[in-house]
Write an enzyme that holds these catalytic residues in place. Structure first.
Site, short mmCIF file in Angstrom:
data_model
loop_
_atom_site.label_atom_id
_atom_site.label_comp_id
_atom_site.label_asym_id
_atom_site.label_seq_id
_atom_site.Cartn_x
_atom_site.Cartn_y
_atom_site.Cartn_z
N HIS A 228 47.66 33.12 29.11
CA HIS A 228 47.45 32.85 30.54
C HIS A 228 46.07 32.27 30.83
O HIS A 228 45.83 31.78 31.93
CB HIS A 228 47.64 34.14 31.35
CG HIS A 228 49.08 34.56 31.44
ND1 HIS A 228 49.85 34.38 32.56
CD2 HIS A 228 49.90 35.12 30.52
CE1 HIS A 228 51.08 34.82 32.34
NE2 HIS A 228 51.14 35.27 31.11
N ASP A 436 39.20 27.99 34.22
CA ASP A 436 40.31 28.85 34.62
C ASP A 436 41.59 28.35 33.95
O ASP A 436 41.80 27.13 33.89
CB ASP A 436 40.49 28.78 36.15
CG ASP A 436 40.94 30.11 36.72
OD1 ASP A 436 41.56 30.89 35.98
OD2 ASP A 436 40.68 30.36 37.91
#
Ligand code: F6P
Length: 561
Positions: A228, A436
């Site tokens: 993720h 991110d």
């Protein structure tokens, strides 16, 4: 370590998917606990008869067995933390939670992982809770496990390295062995209730060696992994001491998924130089005859549902209170876990610069920064909290008036509904992480907007979402002046341009939503074990049986959104 037979493994795992086998298994298991914790070996000794140990579905139809139950292959999701639904409590709704729920929607499955609790007594068997066809199976961790595995190697080493912050890694051998120990613990507990036809999907950096541990325990099932968070370039990955034991172990998965092509390519570069790894066709790598495929699967959100939620939330008393509190001020929004990777300090500096060079905007705009605390036991997290608090105090002191606070700062966690209302009320979302994996806040902000009068997304080029949300104003968060200029442009952007930017982003997200993400990953996982005849059965299992509404962004769908 890799001494298991690939051909045998594929045939056993896929052969077990035959419909005959599914039917034969229809009545195995004897209790809710047994249905999730019965050892594979124990199960296979039992005759599949309702008389001896048959468990019946509560509605009395033995052919309809659910809750991670005894008929047919199950999807076993494994992640560090499990969000067990607690009646009446606010649900965690981070990217991972939304993603896992989408994968399990309309599939028979189990979600296995850490309860979030610390307990010195080792959990003998996972505790289970069943809700809406999903069995949640959790174990506790000891204080030592929590310190070495979670705070230690996962969050003081892997997290910074994978976010390109080599300077912050604090490696220790004790943490490394704690990380491996907890992965072995997960493998033991999981192995105890696995069936040979289960499909396993492991999530995130806490559990990279899990497939290897399961293979050691003789588990031949199809096993996928999804990261993720970002995957850093080769030279950075190599700063992890003994990286082959952790990153190299990813080759024991059948499919390794990343958020972006950039992340995938970074890992491909790593594998291309790893000893014993041969490059196969396309995005396939081979170790001792066993193949691993890698791919990019950008995680998404429940776009249409989220858009509806935001529309409703905009009419809620909470949203009304926010609007009233603004007394005509324009609202700029930041929503992040309090984490150094999110670029909150740089964002506050950019807002400071914006007010400095645009005095006409003073008293006309406010930045609402929502930042729930996270991983507070780690020193870098405590440090970032202090830095952010000090900085905000300084900006408010410098520009604030008795009647105006430039930055409103909240550490409290907000529910999904409340957040959707805040997104809808915000003129600009300032989402400027330094790095991110995806950043689902960016996607939620787009989904939450009124398509007739949307706000503007200012987005870091270093968020995975930037590859998809091309209608955003893309900025380099390290360039304070550029972020300040983008903010000015966003606040002054005319309606036609806001619509022109927002429309295609919403359409993209309506098509590429979280269900599409889960389905495309699971289909790719199925393809890694492709065998004629068995493939169609695996596919049938991995695609949900429900008739999904057409996700194309038709005018009707857009209107509903
Ligand atoms: O984004 C990575 C991630 O680990 C997610 O899996 C999780 O939802 C979030 O960060 C919060 O992490 P933690 O479980 O450490 O609070």
């Amino acid at each position: 370590m890799l001494a298991y037979n690939l051909i045998g493994s594929s045939l056993v795992a896929l052969g077990a998917l035959s419909i005959a086998t599914m039917r034969a298994r229809a009545n195995w298991g004897s209790s809710a606990l047994d249905r999730t914790t019965g050892a594979q070996e124990a199960v296979s000794e039992r005759a599949p008869s309702p008389e001896n140990d048959g468990w019946y579905h509560q509605h009395g139809d033995p052919s309809v067995v659910e809750l991670g139950g005894s008929m047919g292959p199950r999807l076993i999701i494994v992640s560090n933390r499990v969000a067990v639904p607690e009646p009446g409590s606010k649900q965690m709704a981070g990217g991972l939670v939304v993603a896992v729920k989408a994968a399990l929607r309309n599939r028979t499955g189990v979600w296995f992982g850490w309860s979030g609790k610390i307990d010195e007594t080792e959990t003998a068997e996972p505790r289970t809770v069943e809700r809406n066809h999903i069995t949640y199976a959790v174990i506790d961790l000891s204080k030592n496990d929590f310190e070495e595995y979670y705070n230690g190697l996962a969050n003081r080493v892997l997290w910074p390295i994978l976010h390109y912050r080599v300077d912050l890694q604090e490696y220790s051998r004790a943490d490394h062995s704690g990380y491996m120990r907890v992965n072995r613990l997960f493998a033991d507990k999981l192995s105890a209730f696995l069936r040979e036809d289960d499909v396993i999907w492991v999530h995130d950096y806490h559990l990279m060696p899990l497939a290897r541990e399961l293979r050691i325990r003789g588990r031949l099932n199809p096993i996928g992994f999804f990261l993720h968070i970002p995957c850093a370039p080769l030279d950075i990955l190599r700063t992890l001491p003994h990286h082959d034991e952790i990153l190299g172990a990813l080759t024991d998965y059948d499919l390794v998924g990343f958020q972006t092509e950039n992340d995938r390519d970074n890992f491909a570069a790593y594998l291309s130089t790893a000893p014993g790894v041969k490059k196969g066709r396309g995005l396939t790598f081979e170790v001792e005859g066993r193949q691993t495929r890698i791919g990019a699967f950008p995680v998404s959100i429940e776009t249409a549902t989220y858009a509806r939620l935001a529309r409703k939330a905009a009419r809620s008393p909470f949203a009304k209170e926010i609007r009233e509190s603004l007394t005509g001020l324009r609202l700029v929004l930041g929503v992040d876990r309090l984490d150094y990777s999110k670029g909150i300090v740089q964002r506050i500096n950019a807002f400071d610069r914006f007010l400095e060079v645009n005095p006409e905007w003073r008293s006309r705009v406010t930045l609402l920064q929502i930042a729930p605390r996270s991983r507070s036991a780690i020193i870098d997290y405590a440090a970032i909290e202090n830095e952010v608090t000090t900085l905000i105090g300084r900006v408010n002191g410098r520009y604030g008036e008795a009647f105006w606070t430039p930055i409103r700062y909240i550490n409290r966690f907000h529910s999904r509904t409340a957040l959707s209302g805040i997104y809808r009320a915000a003129d600009v979302a300032l989402i400027t992480p330094l790095r991110d994996g995806m950043n689902i806040v960016a996607k939620e902000y787009v989904a939450a907007q009124d398509p007739e009068n949307p706000g503007v997304l200012v987005l870091s080029q270093f968020a995975g979402a930037a590859a998809e949300l091309t209608g955003a104003l893309i900025v380099n968060p390290h360039e304070c002046d550029a972020v300040a200029a983008a903010l000015k442009r966003a606040l002054g952007m005319p309606l036609f341009e806001r619509r022109e930017r927002h429309g295609p982003m919403l359409e993209h997200l309506l098509v590429h939503d979280i269900d599409q993400w889960a389905e495309s990953y699971l289909a790719a996982l199925a393809e890694t074990r492709q065998r004629p005849g068995l493939m169609s059965e695996l596919r049938a299992f991995l695609s949900p049986s429900r008739s999904r509404t057409d996700r194309r962004a038709t005018p009707e769908v857009r209107r509903q959104a």
